[in-house]
Design an enzyme around this catalytic site. Sequence first.
Site, PDB file in Angstrom:
ATOM      1  N   ASN A   1       2.372 -18.660 -21.213  1.00 49.62           N
ATOM      2  CA  ASN A   1       2.244 -20.104 -21.373  1.00 49.62           C
ATOM      3  C   ASN A   1       1.574 -20.790 -20.191  1.00 49.62           C
ATOM      4  O   ASN A   1       1.078 -21.905 -20.307  1.00 49.62           O
ATOM      5  CB  ASN A   1       3.621 -20.739 -21.608  1.00 49.62           C
ATOM      6  CG  ASN A   1       4.656 -20.259 -20.609  1.00 49.62           C
ATOM      7  OD1 ASN A   1       4.926 -19.068 -20.489  1.00 49.62           O
ATOM      8  ND2 ASN A   1       5.260 -21.183 -19.881  1.00 49.62           N
TER       9      ASN A   1
ATOM     10  N   THR B   1      23.175 -28.972 -40.756  1.00 53.11           N
ATOM     11  CA  THR B   1      22.328 -29.610 -41.763  1.00 53.11           C
ATOM     12  C   THR B   1      20.859 -29.387 -41.419  1.00 53.11           C
ATOM     13  O   THR B   1      20.443 -29.531 -40.274  1.00 53.11           O
ATOM     14  CB  THR B   1      22.617 -31.118 -41.833  1.00 53.11           C
ATOM     15  OG1 THR B   1      24.012 -31.303 -42.114  1.00 53.11           O
ATOM     16  CG2 THR B   1      21.784 -31.786 -42.913  1.00 53.11           C
TER      17      THR B   1
ATOM     18  N   ALA C   1       6.749 -25.223 -34.052  1.00 57.41           N
ATOM     19  CA  ALA C   1       5.785 -26.078 -34.761  1.00 57.41           C
ATOM     20  C   ALA C   1       4.987 -26.990 -33.842  1.00 57.41           C
ATOM     21  O   ALA C   1       3.802 -27.245 -34.077  1.00 57.41           O
ATOM     22  CB  ALA C   1       6.516 -26.911 -35.808  1.00 57.41           C
ATOM     23  N   HIS C   2       5.613 -27.532 -32.788  1.00 57.98           N
ATOM     24  CA  HIS C   2       4.938 -28.578 -32.016  1.00 57.98           C
ATOM     25  C   HIS C   2       3.839 -28.058 -31.105  1.00 57.98           C
ATOM     26  O   HIS C   2       3.143 -28.845 -30.457  1.00 57.98           O
ATOM     27  CB  HIS C   2       5.958 -29.389 -31.210  1.00 57.98           C
ATOM     28  CG  HIS C   2       6.500 -28.694 -29.997  1.00 57.98           C
ATOM     29  ND1 HIS C   2       6.146 -29.048 -28.710  1.00 57.98           N
ATOM     30  CD2 HIS C   2       7.379 -27.677 -29.876  1.00 57.98           C
ATOM     31  CE1 HIS C   2       6.785 -28.281 -27.852  1.00 57.98           C
ATOM     32  NE2 HIS C   2       7.540 -27.442 -28.526  1.00 57.98           N
TER      33      HIS C   2
ATOM     34  N   GLY D   1      11.502 -23.059 -30.238  1.00 59.21           N
ATOM     35  CA  GLY D   1      11.158 -21.693 -29.862  1.00 59.21           C
ATOM     36  C   GLY D   1      12.191 -21.112 -28.921  1.00 59.21           C
ATOM     37  O   GLY D   1      12.479 -19.906 -28.949  1.00 59.21           O
ATOM     38  N   THR D   2      12.755 -21.956 -28.072  1.00 53.68           N
ATOM     39  CA  THR D   2      13.795 -21.504 -27.141  1.00 53.68           C
ATOM     40  C   THR D   2      14.995 -20.941 -27.893  1.00 53.68           C
ATOM     41  O   THR D   2      15.528 -19.875 -27.555  1.00 53.68           O
ATOM     42  CB  THR D   2      14.238 -22.674 -26.237  1.00 53.68           C
ATOM     43  OG1 THR D   2      13.196 -22.963 -25.313  1.00 53.68           O
ATOM     44  CG2 THR D   2      15.498 -22.330 -25.457  1.00 53.68           C
TER      45      THR D   2
ATOM     46  N   CYS E   1       9.565 -26.942 -19.859  1.00 56.16           N
ATOM     47  CA  CYS E   1      10.964 -26.756 -20.286  1.00 56.16           C
ATOM     48  C   CYS E   1      11.937 -26.817 -19.122  1.00 56.16           C
ATOM     49  O   CYS E   1      13.043 -26.298 -19.200  1.00 56.16           O
ATOM     50  CB  CYS E   1      11.099 -25.423 -21.006  1.00 56.16           C
ATOM     51  SG  CYS E   1      10.193 -25.375 -22.568  1.00 56.16           S
TER      52      CYS E   1
END
Length: 513
Positions: free
Chosen positions: A286, A372, A335-336, A218-219, A460
């Site tokens: 948050n 990748t 996602a996490h 997200g960062t 974070c």
Amino acid sequence: MFLSTKGRYAVMSMIEVASLGLDAPVQLSKISESQGIGIAYLEKIFSNLKRANIVSSFKGPGGGYSFTNRDITVLDIIRAAGEKIEMTRCRGAGCMPGGIVCKAHKIWEGIENNIISYLSSLRISEIAGLKDHAELFDPLGYKGIIQDKVIYFDNNATTAPLSEVAATMVEILPNALNPSSVHMVGKGAKKILERARANILKKLNAGDDYKLIFTSSGTEANNMAISSFDRCFTSSIEHSSVLNNPKAISCIPVLKNGQIDLSKLEEAVSKIGDKNTIVSVMMANNETGVLQPIHEVLNICSAYGVYLHTDAIQCMGRIKIDLSETQVDMISISAHKFGGPTGVGALIYKKSIEPSQIMFGGNQEYNLRPGTYNIVAIRGFEAAVEELQRSISLYAKTSELRDYIENKILSISKGNAIIFGKDSPRLPNTSSIGMVVASAQAQLIHFDMDGIMLSAGSACSSGAMRTPYVQAAMGYEEKIANSAIRISLSPANTIKEADRFICAWETMYSRFY
């Protein structure tokens, strides 16, 4: 804390009693032989232990000493031996001139409290049964005697992957999957990639108006969004990945309830001459869980011809996000935060916008993000999104547990505790609690020693304690802001866990009142 020979021998002796047999009496001669402690010294120790009802004595050929019950703790034994559990520290309510308490005073109290909490969690019967006593000090707290005692209240930092997600990732993990390869296997990986992209957009009801770029977090998504414009106006409570961007101008204050001041936002954007500007306002904070009035923010931005980005990272899987209703220009997700894997996020943006590159190399992701693909994580991301509706339904119920915790704490403290943003609409799982009389750092140590995992805000900052800028921006003085801890629940948390947290909170609070 200093533990004398008497206290040390008392613990050693009781572990030996438990090892030789919890139900049958153990003779002092056996303990003496095994531990190398003199009989006369042992008799003095066990006299104290018997007086404290830690052991019972039995006479005769098969006599000796045995436990009074199986729940005896190390703390019970140390106290029965006549030891005091206290740190060396200043004394009295006012240890400085003028009756002032020194700044270090509470640190020693906190350490002492944590030692007591830890020793009281160690049952002698369980220690004796461990094959490897190193299990007592397992840093993650998942082994040995405390396995069933860990409570995880830090789901805004990260969530555990859903079982469906883990199974899906394991299924494709053994394969060599690179969507950039032109052979048959690469084309199969490409199908996985594009199906995930399409399904995530579909679940958010994005229609044909939006595109999606996969990122590592997200960062990164926040950075890409802001870096695509000349400047960015933000609120004072945004995530550090927004506030620390060189193009960010934090000029939108928040009210006492934690929501942004819409009049100040309009005042700021009304003065913008260059329209290559974006406003970034998070959908939910948050730390406090406070929901921002995104619809009203969007209306203001649209009226003055500026773009709107929203960091919705804490909202995914917890509340409904519908891009057909809230047509923001850019939105970041990760996602996490809702049962997916770490290491994958996304920036979703309107097709009329041309994001800027922040990395250079290959031509992946519309020539905007080279490298990748993390195809296994992307597939896990998709799998988590497939469970989105079920997740939202389950998270809605966590508000009952959150309210239960908050009401109990307010009752215990007789209103002295603070629930930051309590009167605002919030995420159902998040509570920012101020104890006022104890710093967040002291509280975290206390709860961690009791097996309760929570935080003082964003994870974070590499574990660093930092200025509680969110609560300070809401207008709270530094002392109050510094006391803020965050609990962030998941549907797996229980009323029993809540009660244990409340008990631990009351234990620390009672040390000051």
